[in-house]
Design a protein around this motif. Sequence first.
Motif, mmCIF file in Angstrom:
data_model
loop_
_atom_site.group_PDB
_atom_site.id
_atom_site.type_symbol
_atom_site.label_atom_id
_atom_site.label_comp_id
_atom_site.label_asym_id
_atom_site.label_seq_id
_atom_site.Cartn_x
_atom_site.Cartn_y
_atom_site.Cartn_z
ATOM 1 N N ASP A 154 4.524 -6.657 -4.053
ATOM 2 C CA ASP A 154 4.252 -7.165 -5.401
ATOM 3 C C ASP A 154 4.009 -8.668 -5.325
ATOM 4 O O ASP A 154 4.836 -9.489 -5.736
ATOM 5 N N ILE A 155 2.872 -9.035 -4.783
ATOM 6 C CA ILE A 155 2.548 -10.438 -4.546
ATOM 7 C C ILE A 155 1.036 -10.590 -4.428
ATOM 8 O O ILE A 155 0.338 -9.695 -3.937
ATOM 9 N N VAL A 156 0.530 -11.705 -4.919
ATOM 10 C CA VAL A 156 -0.873 -12.069 -4.705
ATOM 11 C C VAL A 156 -0.887 -13.188 -3.667
ATOM 12 O O VAL A 156 -0.216 -14.215 -3.832
ATOM 13 N N MET A 173 -5.604 -11.759 -1.654
ATOM 14 C CA MET A 173 -5.127 -10.408 -1.342
ATOM 15 C C MET A 173 -4.232 -9.870 -2.458
ATOM 16 O O MET A 173 -3.285 -10.525 -2.886
ATOM 17 N N THR A 174 -4.545 -8.646 -2.911
ATOM 18 C CA THR A 174 -3.755 -7.978 -3.948
ATOM 19 C C THR A 174 -3.499 -6.543 -3.510
ATOM 20 O O THR A 174 -4.431 -5.837 -3.096
ATOM 21 N N TYR A 175 -2.252 -6.109 -3.616
ATOM 22 C CA TYR A 175 -1.905 -4.766 -3.144
ATOM 23 C C TYR A 175 -2.504 -3.690 -4.045
ATOM 24 O O TYR A 175 -2.465 -3.784 -5.272
ATOM 25 N N GLY A 181 -3.077 -0.363 0.694
ATOM 26 C CA GLY A 181 -3.254 -1.594 1.439
ATOM 27 C C GLY A 181 -3.554 -2.744 0.501
ATOM 28 O O GLY A 181 -3.491 -2.607 -0.720
ATOM 29 N N PHE A 182 -3.902 -3.886 1.068
ATOM 30 C CA PHE A 182 -4.224 -5.059 0.269
ATOM 31 C C PHE A 182 -5.741 -5.194 0.146
ATOM 32 O O PHE A 182 -6.441 -5.392 1.147
ATOM 33 N N ASN A 183 -6.234 -5.058 -1.086
ATOM 34 C CA ASN A 183 -7.641 -5.314 -1.338
ATOM 35 C C ASN A 183 -7.859 -6.823 -1.337
ATOM 36 O O ASN A 183 -7.120 -7.579 -1.978
ATOM 37 N N THR A 184 -8.887 -7.260 -0.628
ATOM 38 C CA THR A 184 -9.067 -8.685 -0.352
ATOM 39 C C THR A 184 -10.499 -9.116 -0.600
ATOM 40 O O THR A 184 -11.446 -8.439 -0.169
ATOM 41 N N VAL A 185 -10.652 -10.216 -1.311
ATOM 42 C CA VAL A 185 -11.973 -10.843 -1.434
ATOM 43 C C VAL A 185 -11.904 -12.188 -0.714
ATOM 44 O O VAL A 185 -10.863 -12.839 -0.684
ATOM 45 N N PHE A 186 -13.007 -12.570 -0.124
ATOM 46 C CA PHE A 186 -13.062 -13.851 0.597
ATOM 47 C C PHE A 186 -13.879 -14.842 -0.219
ATOM 48 O O PHE A 186 -15.051 -14.613 -0.527
#
Length: 296
Positions: A154-156, A173-175, A181-186
């Motif tokens: 529970d963390i960004v 990164m957001t779970y 898993g953690f969905n991630t945008v760069f």
Amino acid sequence: MDFKIGDEIEDKKQKKNKSNSLGLIIAIIIALICGISVFLISNKIFGKKEVKEKPEVSTPLSLEDENVKILYDYVKYGTNGKRNDKFLTESNVNLSSFQNKERFYYALQFAQVEDFVATEEKDQKGRKIYNISSSKIKTYMQRFFGGNVTYSNDIVITYPFSFRINGQNVGIMTYSEKDDGFNTVFDGLEEAEPSKELIEPYYADLTAAYKEPDGTYRLEEKAIYTDTQKEGETYTIYIYKDPAHTILIETKPNQTEDMIKQNPIDIENYKEKASTITYIFKIYNSVLYFDSSTIK
């Protein structure tokens, strides 16, 4: 007075018998003493020797040893090429010393570009979404902290990685429970830059490493800490043994910027008085992980 020859003979007999008995007892005692003495001496000379076990000792390791270099990099890690100062400023560090965010900070140093799998989705800003699996996160957590590590998803997390995806290295990164898993945008680029500090807040150097009989690794690092006061065009530099700045090693007054650049602070000159930071690494699933550190 009556005198009987028979009484005298009998009395002499009794005395003689008593004398013979006493002599026999003394002879037996002497024989026993001699026998025991001979046995003890012979056993000491010819008996089975007691084998004394050699005490187990630490094995000194080269600072160029591959494992030593890898483990030291673990604790020296910092994003953008700047070392995090947690181990340099906290007197005692173990698993319970790390907040949830810090656990991700150190675990994600192991992440690789191939860990982030492209999905077919984009976020509201049109940024492509990548996913790093929960199993990868768990593997990296345990690599740094061992099998007892716990953490909350529970963390960004905003994290500058050492690699780039689509020319960007800052991952947000957001779970996702759905994607496990953690969905991630760069979005963003942060690169390592040389320090602009004229005087660093601390100076440290690895000085020794050992392998214990149980497989534990022990690394020793020397560290000094500084404080600076500027008065006009000159500086007064205070060099301390401890991060709390309570044990003063040296004061360097009236230092100009040129003087400092020409004769920068060198920890080699202070190692005898510097603090010693001891790092302990233990084994979990055949992998060495960080267990604790102390500053003395």
